[in-house]
Enzyme design. Structure first.
Site, PDB file in Angstrom:
ATOM      1  N   HIS A 178       0.589  -0.854  -0.006  1.00 20.31           N
ATOM      2  CA  HIS A 178      -0.265  -0.148  -0.113  1.00 20.31           C
ATOM      3  C   HIS A 178       0.873   1.008   0.367  1.00 20.31           C
ATOM      4  O   HIS A 178       0.972   1.887  -1.148  1.00 20.31           O
ATOM      5  CB  HIS A 178      -0.519   0.001   1.573  1.00 20.31           C
ATOM      6  N   HIS A 181      -1.506   1.131   8.455  1.00 22.35           N
ATOM      7  CA  HIS A 181      -3.289   1.080   7.591  1.00 22.35           C
ATOM      8  C   HIS A 181      -3.764  -0.503   7.668  1.00 22.35           C
ATOM      9  O   HIS A 181      -4.870  -0.759   6.982  1.00 22.35           O
ATOM     10  CB  HIS A 181      -3.179   1.991   6.583  1.00 22.35           C
TER      11      HIS A 181
END
Length: 160
Positions: free
Chosen positions: A93, A110
């Protein structure tokens, strides 16, 4: 002056764009990678314990990676039970570090989660790509070698 696009030309352009998309853009760029990865000794079978990750760098010093014995068969696994796998330790990510815990790789930035038994498949979080797997080879003495990277390491244009 306005220019109209004929139905035939629209279909031709759409077909060409679809073909390029399916080829990952490689046809347009004339890109055919032939990468040579180093074989790097990571550990010996006698050192690997179920659930205890071993960190190393591959394919170079700036690429953290994790080797782990899962205790269950895995895609691309080596060893007698086919349960030893290795992956890049950078989340796909945003490049945050991932840790192995609870049978999965977890990115605490995250909360992306990756399944090591399923080739690093993303199953939760914001990461849209699987964790790059590092194929392994075991020699006759039980030494485990990292031999390539299946997938692109985060933040790179090419792995080597």
């Amino acid at each position: 002056m306005t220019q109209t696009l004929s139905r035939r030309r629209f279909v031709q352009l759409t077909a060409a764009a679809t073909a390029l998309f399916a080829a990952g853009g490689k046809a347009q760029l004339g890109y055919a990678p032939s990468l040579t990865y180093p074989a790097v000794k990571v550990a010996n079978l006698s050192q690997v314990k179920t659930g205890q990750p071993i960190t190393f760098n591959y394919p170079d010093a700036s690429s953290p990676a994790i080797l782990v014995k899962l205790g269950r068969p895995a895609i691309g696994g080596v060893g007698r039970e086919r349960d030893i796998v290795a992956f890049s330790a950078l989340c796909t990510h945003m490049g945050c570090p991932v840790q192995y815990e609870g049978g999965r790789f977890l990115c605490r930035c995250h909360y992306s989660m990756f399944d090591p038994a399923k080739a690093g498949q993303t199953y939760q979080g914001l990461a849209s790509s699987w964790l790059p797997q590092i194929p392994l080879r075991v020699d006759g003495k039980g030494d485990i070698y990292a031999v390539a990277v299946a997938g692109l390491i985060w933040g790179r244009v090419k792995n080597v």
